[in-house]
Structures are given as C-alpha cells and as structure tokens.
Design an enzyme around this catalytic site. Structure first.
Site, PDB file in Angstrom:
ATOM      1  N   HIS A   1       0.820  -1.216   0.000  1.00 40.12           N
ATOM      2  CA  HIS A   1       0.000   0.000   0.000  1.00 40.12           C
ATOM      3  C   HIS A   1       0.855   1.268   0.000  1.00 40.12           C
ATOM      4  O   HIS A   1       0.363   2.337  -0.349  1.00 40.12           O
ATOM      5  CB  HIS A   1      -1.054  -0.019   1.118  1.00 40.12           C
ATOM      6  CG  HIS A   1      -0.611   0.313   2.508  1.00 40.12           C
ATOM      7  ND1 HIS A   1      -0.314  -0.636   3.458  1.00 40.12           N
ATOM      8  CD2 HIS A   1      -0.453   1.499   3.131  1.00 40.12           C
ATOM      9  CE1 HIS A   1       0.000  -0.034   4.592  1.00 40.12           C
ATOM     10  NE2 HIS A   1      -0.071   1.261   4.423  1.00 40.12           N
TER      11      HIS A   1
ATOM     12  N   ASP B   1       1.192  -7.661   2.326  1.00 38.04           N
ATOM     13  CA  ASP B   1       1.228  -6.233   2.001  1.00 38.04           C
ATOM     14  C   ASP B   1       2.680  -5.768   1.837  1.00 38.04           C
ATOM     15  O   ASP B   1       3.217  -5.055   2.668  1.00 38.04           O
ATOM     16  CB  ASP B   1       0.527  -5.461   3.133  1.00 38.04           C
ATOM     17  CG  ASP B   1       0.228  -4.027   2.759  1.00 38.04           C
ATOM     18  OD1 ASP B   1       0.820  -3.549   1.782  1.00 38.04           O
ATOM     19  OD2 ASP B   1      -0.578  -3.384   3.450  1.00 38.04           O
TER      20      ASP B   1
ATOM     21  N   SER C   1       3.752   2.094   8.521  1.00 39.83           N
ATOM     22  CA  SER C   1       3.512   1.193   7.398  1.00 39.83           C
ATOM     23  C   SER C   1       4.836   0.932   6.711  1.00 39.83           C
ATOM     24  O   SER C   1       5.535   1.882   6.336  1.00 39.83           O
ATOM     25  CB  SER C   1       2.552   1.840   6.399  1.00 39.83           C
ATOM     26  OG  SER C   1       1.271   1.897   6.921  1.00 39.83           O
TER      27      SER C   1
HETATM   28  N1  ASP Z   1      -2.348   0.505   7.733  1.00 44.77           N
HETATM   29  C1  ASP Z   1      -2.070   1.672   8.458  1.00 44.77           C
HETATM   30  C2  ASP Z   1      -2.067   2.885   7.579  1.00 44.77           C
HETATM   31  O1  ASP Z   1      -2.260   2.756   6.433  1.00 44.77           O
HETATM   32  C3  ASP Z   1      -0.842   1.567   9.284  1.00 44.77           C
HETATM   33  C4  ASP Z   1      -1.210   1.938  10.660  1.00 44.77           C
HETATM   34  O2  ASP Z   1      -1.756   3.021  10.827  1.00 44.77           O
HETATM   35  O3  ASP Z   1      -0.990   1.147  11.576  1.00 44.77           O
HETATM   36  O4  ASP Z   1      -1.911   4.006   7.993  1.00 44.77           O
END
Ligand code: ASP
Length: 711
Positions: A84, A220, A645
C-alpha cells in the site's frame, strides 16, 4: 513564577520502566529503555540499534516517499516496504494492457527495474538533543510571540551554520509539543526504482473489508531499489547510476516467531495525540470524525460503484480510492473504539487527578490552576474553524478534482509575467496534464460534486461556506461540467492553444475556476485568519499542559513523546488478544485461512490460480512453520501508527522477521487512547513474503541478494 525547563529531564529519568506502550527515540534507548527491552527478551544492545558513529540498525531504516517506512535488506540497496506504500507508483506504471496492480511485477534484472518520478527515501544518520540550545532562557512565562520568534531564530541559525559544514541535511523537530527539540542529520536518495510487487489479489487481499481488521491474510509488501551515483552518493535519476551500497542492511530471519517472543518495530510513526484533553476527544468522536466520514461515505459511494462497473475507471481510481477509504475506515474504527473504551471518561478522570494534584500544591495551583479551563474555552471557539478546515480538506482536496485542477491555471492570470515566463508556465501545466487526465473521468468527478456538495454545506456553519458553493444545485453542477474547459483534455488543449489574452479571459470566466477560486477566497477571508490564531493558542496551551502533566504527575504515566514523523523504536511481544466477551484471537494466520476466505464472486477475495496450486501441492519450500503450515500474518503489542507502514518487525537479535502494515480494529483508536490490553499491530510474516517472491513469482535472484538466517 519562573520554572526552568530542566524539570522535564528529571521527570523522564524518574519514569518506571517495563512498558509496551510508547514510541521511543533511538538516541535515548540506552538511557531509558535498554534494560526494559533486555528484560522483555532483547538480545542485542541499544548501540546495535542506534550508534552515532558506527553502522547500526538505524542505518537500514528509511522514510519512504515522505509517508511510509522502508528498510534495506541487501547490500545492493534493495528495500522492502508495504504494497500500500508503493501502490501509487505501481499504478503509475500500469496501463490497461499491462496492469501491474492486477498482475504484479517482478524485474528480472537491474535494467528492468522501473524508475519513479518524485520518489525518495531518507535515512537518519545521527540524532542530537538540542533542547538546551533551542530553549535556553525560555521560561514558562515567556510571552508566546517572543518564544516563537526566539525558538525559530535559534533553529534557523543552527541549521544555517551546520548545513554549511556538514555532509548531511538537517531537520529539527519539536518533541513533547515544544518542550524539547531534537536535531536529525538526514541523507536523502531520489533514484528509487520498482523491483517487485505481488498482484493486489495477494498484496491487498481482503481489500476494504479486511483493512484494519484481524485476522488478516494479505502479503502487504513491495520491493524497490535505491540507486546512487558511481561514488555511492545520492543523485537524481540517471541510467548511469548504480545500486546503492548501504551503510547497513537487515538480515532476513526465517526462524519465525512464537507467542511471547520479544518484538520491536522501527520506523516513522506519523502522528499521535495521546495527551489530548477530554473535550477535544469528545469533539473528535461526536463531530469531527463523523463529519469527515460522512464526506467520504458520499465519495466512496460514487467511486466504488464506478470502479466495479468499468475496468478503465477501476485502474484510474485505484490509488485515489485507497487513499480515501483507508482513513475513512480508520476514523470509523476510531469513533467506535474511543466510545467503547470510554476514552472521554478516562481523560476526565485523568484531568480530575491533575486538579487534585494541583490542589495539594499552592505554587503549582497558581501556575496551572486555570490551564484546563483556558484550554477548553479556546477549544470551544476553535471547533467551527477546525470543522471548516476539515471540510475544505475533504471537499477541495479529496473531492471533485476539477476544482483543484482549475487552480493550476491561476499562475497564467498573473499580468506581471513576461511573455516568455507565461509560455514556460503554460508548458509546465501542459506537462502535468498528461498524468492528470490518464487517471481522470469527468463523469465520476461530476457525480462526486453532486453528492458531496450538499454534505459539505450541511456539515459546517453557514458563514464558513462560500456563496458560490451554496448555489451549486444539480443543474448548476451539470452545467459546470458541460461548460468548463477543465473537464476534458480536449477543452484544456483548446485553452492552451489560445492567445495569452484570450486564454486569460477564458480561465477567468470558466465556471469550475470561478467556484474553485471562490472557495479558496472564502476560506482565506472567513476561516484561515481566526483558525491560525486559535491554532497558535492551542499549540501553546497544549505545550504548557504537556509540561504541567509531567511536572505535576511525574509517576502517572510513561510520558513518551507523541509521534511527529521522527524515527522511533517501539517494542513489546508477539501476542494475541481478547477483544471482547467470549472472543479470543490467536497471534498468527496461515495460508489455510487465505484459502478459507477465497470467493471467486467477490473482487476482494479472488485469488490467483498459481497461489491456489501452490497451496494444493503444499509447495512451500523453506518457508514453513515447524508444523509444515505456511505462516501469513501475525500480531504483537508494538505501539505503532500511520507512517509505521512498511516498518521492519525485528526479533530479539535485531533480524527481520516481519513487515508491519496495519493495526487491528480495536487499535484504530490507539493514536489517542492506547490501551495495552487490546492494542495490537499487524505484520506479514517474512516467510510468506519470501515464499511469494520465490515460489509464486520465481524471483529467486532477489532472495539470493539477501542475507538469510536459518536454523
Ligand atoms: N495501515 C495503516 C495505515 O495505512 C498503518 C497503521 O496506521 O498502523 O496508515
């Protein structure tokens, strides 16, 4: 009533240890955390993590593209981050004929690695505490304006002096909301190339439904490579650049994790607000988050539908959709979690304790007795302005793109430009336009304006909304898109072919430009000045409140500094949790779970055939758990946030065992109300990552680059 800031240092030293909460500054780990970490199982020293003059783990961690973390995993500059985090770049290389988001991408050789415009990674080479210099002779009662100017002056002079004599850039950041200052020596690389990415059906498996949720079953990750000049220095993209030879790289450890193992995450958490007072949390839960969620409910209803119905739009809007939906879902979880954990009541209780402690000490009572009440009153005044600002962000920056796009043409209205300057501005706009229209659909954009405008108006005080927007009804929006030259590439081409005089007239009368300009003007006049004043007052109140808490209640909490996009270490254990009555979550997932979720009728749970075949033949190579199963994700009590991330999850020896990418549903509120019992971060097991690279993608040349630790 002079109180020197030296008090703060005394407070920190007196903290009790043994914490799983907190995001710690690498420079101070030796002093404040090392013993606790060793107690929890760490087998290396604080100096292995960070050392000012010798290579350390810190040298393998970098800020990725200004928003995520990545880590170096080979001596040839190979870096690992989240899928991501690389998503926008992967999308930018995708076309309908060759959709890398859908099919994945694996470069077979250095030559095939894909360069990315405006990508970067930044390493932190040294950290220094400069609080004594920046805050010298500044007291609690120094008038705010004077304080701001003195602090800024000192920061500027330190930076100017050092930048002249240093090989690195300098970044200076406030901590504890301005009660301390740290200086970072940074090294930034800008030739960053895409090396590998799994298809979204693996990297983003479970899509929005699984996002922010445990149990989780996606890999991911994506891989990039840093390139440097022939003398291994940062350099802009050049085909002559070579793979970077890093100061340090992480070892990749295939021995896996088990419950109770020591676990740490090293990276750049973006922002937390753990010391927010009750009235601010209440506003967030009751007003600010719901308003922002309502705007994104609207935009997602349009974008999601269009993406499902049209393959081209699906590709064009993939990255925008992810950006909108990621925070949208997090905010929902945050509201839910803050309510469920009675965060407002907890903060109130905290404030009552603060008041009680003050009552026992007349001197402190005099200093801080009215602080919270002043803070609350200022906050009450601030709320409508904060809302207007939030709505501007949602509507103007995350809403119909035509508004922002029209503003790109504003420089052409500047009468002071010479004809050459004007022509060069025009060329610049024309260059940016190609990328813009590649990912743009006017029909979708018009619908966005239709559904978001009424919500934008409804969510805020009438005086904060521009009069032009108030008159945007269905027909007007329809006409705007019909008549604006900014709605299509053909329209803009026509505009750019006009004479300067004619183009200026056209832009100035364009309906999209007029609305866009009025929104910005209105914000500048009605909102911004007061917002800035109040925000300044809140900054100062927050800083004093932080200082007061640490001084008045030194033993009440581990006062770690809120996240501020600086490099931090957080540590805890690999562990499951019990989120509610009769619910128990195990700490890891396996490929079995991936297969259980598979559903060919849902775009979120479709799997590539090859992965199913690998599962059926149990062709897992060296990457299995002891029981022969294929690990996928695991969770732990590492206090992480956005920006973490892509951070490495390290074991007791400092080796890479996982890749942090998310938090659980109960943890979405952890930026405001971290709760040790239920807060867990989610990591992909590095064995699953290597299995995908090796067995799924056949890119074993990448594995050969890594320094692997096996049994
Ligand atoms: N998946 C989260 C984000 O995209 C990562 C996190 O905030 O722990 O911000």
């Amino acid at each position: 009533m002079k109180k020197g800031l030296f008090l703060l240092a005394i407070v920190i030293v007196s903290l009790s240890t043994h914490s799983k909460e907190g995001m710690w500054i690498p420079l101070l780990i030796k002093q404040y955390n090392e013993a606790d970490m060793i107690n929890l199982g760490m087998k290396i020293s604080a100096e292995d993590l960070y050392h000012a003059n010798k290579p350390s783990i810190n040298d393998a961690i970098c800020l990725f593209n200004g928003g995520c973390t990545a880590e170096v995993i080979s001596d040839q500059g190979l870096i690992l981050t989240n899928h991501h985090c690389g998503y926008g770049m992967i999308q930018s290389h995708s076309t309908m004929e060759n959709d890398l988001l859908e099919h994945g991408f694996w470069a077979e050789s250095f030559e095939k690695e894909l360069p990315n415009k405006s990508a970067s990674v930044t390493f932190i080479r040294r950290i220094e505490d400069i609080s004594d210099i920046v805050l010298k002779d500044i007291e609690l009662d120094t008038p705010e304006q004077e304080r701001v100017e003195r602090v800024q002056f000192r920061i500027d002079s330190i930076r100017d002096t050092l930048m002249k004599s240093q090989e690195f850039d300098i970044d200076i950041k406030p901590f504890y909301h301005g009660n301390q200052y740290f200086m970072y020596f940074t090294e930034k690389f800008e030739d960053i190339r895409l090396v590998g990415a799994p298809p979204s059906s693996i990297g983003k498996y479970g899509f929005d439904t699984d996002n922010w949720v445990w149990p989780r079953h996606n890999a991911d990750f994506s891989l990039f490579r840093i390139y440097a000049s022939s003398d291994n220095e940062p350099a802009p993209f050049d085909t002559a650049n070579r793979p970077y030879r890093p100061v340090h790289h992480l070892k990749v450890d295939l021995r896996g994790v088990k419950e109770g193992d020591f676990s740490m995450v090293y990276g750049f958490p973006y922002r937390t607000d753990e010391y927010l007072p009750s009235f601010a949390v209440d506003y967030l839960v009751e007003k600010s988050n719901p308003a922002r969620i309502s705007m994104r409910d609207k935009s997602l209803s349009v974008i999601n539908k269009a993406m499902r119905e049209n393959k081209m739009i699906n590709l064009q809007y993939a990255s925008k959709q992810s950006r909108i939906s990621n925070a949208w879902k997090k905010w929902k979880g945050q509201v839910w979690g803050l309510k469920r954990t009675d965060a407002v009541d907890k903060k109130l209780e905290w404030e009552e304790n603060f008041a009680r402690s003050l009552a026992e000490d007349p001197e402190k009572q005099e200093l801080y007795g009215s602080l919270l009440e002043d803070y609350r009153k200022t906050y009450d005044e601030y709320k409508p302005y904060e809302m207007a600002r939030g709505m501007l962000i949602e509507y103007y920056y995350y809403g119909p793109e035509i508004l922002r796009f029209a503003q790109r043409f504003k420089p052409l209205l500047n009468e002071e430009l010479s004809n050459e300057e004007w022509a060069s501005q025009k060329d610049k706009i024309a260059r940016g336009m190609v990328k813009y229209f590649k990912d743009y659909n006017a029909g979708v954009d018009a619908q966005l304006m239709q559904v978001m405008t009424p919500q934008y108006i409804k969510n805020q005080d009438d005086v904060m909304v521009s009069s032009t927007v108030k008159e945007l009804y269905e027909d007007e929006i329809h006409d705007l898109f019909k008549n604006s030259l900014f709605a299509s590439q053909a329209g803009v081409d026509k505009l750019l072919a006009m004479s300067r005089k004619k183009a200026i007239k056209k832009i100035g009368n364009d309906p999209a430009f007029l609305v866009s300009d009025d929104i910005l003007k209105n914000y500048k006049n009605q909102v911004q000045p007061r917002y800035n004043d109040l925000n300044g007052s809140i900054d100062s109140l927050r800083r004093t409140y932080m200082h007061a808490l640490m001084e008045v209640m030194p033993d009440a909490k581990h006062y770690y500094p809120d996240a501020n996009f600086s490099i931090r270490v957080t540590y805890g254990k690999v562990e499951g949790y019990n989120p509610g009555d009769a619910v128990e979550y195990g700490y890891y997932t396996t490929l079995e779970g991936v297969i259980q979720k598979m559903d060919s009728t849902s775009y979120e749970y479709k799997l590539p055939k090859k992965l199913v075949e690998l599962y059926q033949s149990r062709d897992y190579g060296d990457y299995t758990r002891k029981d022969g199963s294929m690990p996928v994700c695991y969770i732990g009590s590492n206090h992480t946030s956005g920006g973490n991330s892509g951070s490495p999850a390290l074991n007791a020896e400092g080796n890479l065992v996982g890749l942090n990418f998310d938090r659980t549903w109960e943890t979405t509120m952890s930026d405001i109300n971290y709760d040790r019992g239920i807060c867990r971060n989610i990591m992909v097991d590095v064995r699953y990552i290597l299995f995908i690279i090796d067995k799924y993608a056949g890119a074993d040349h990448l594995i050969e680059e890594m320094e692997i630790v096996k049994n």
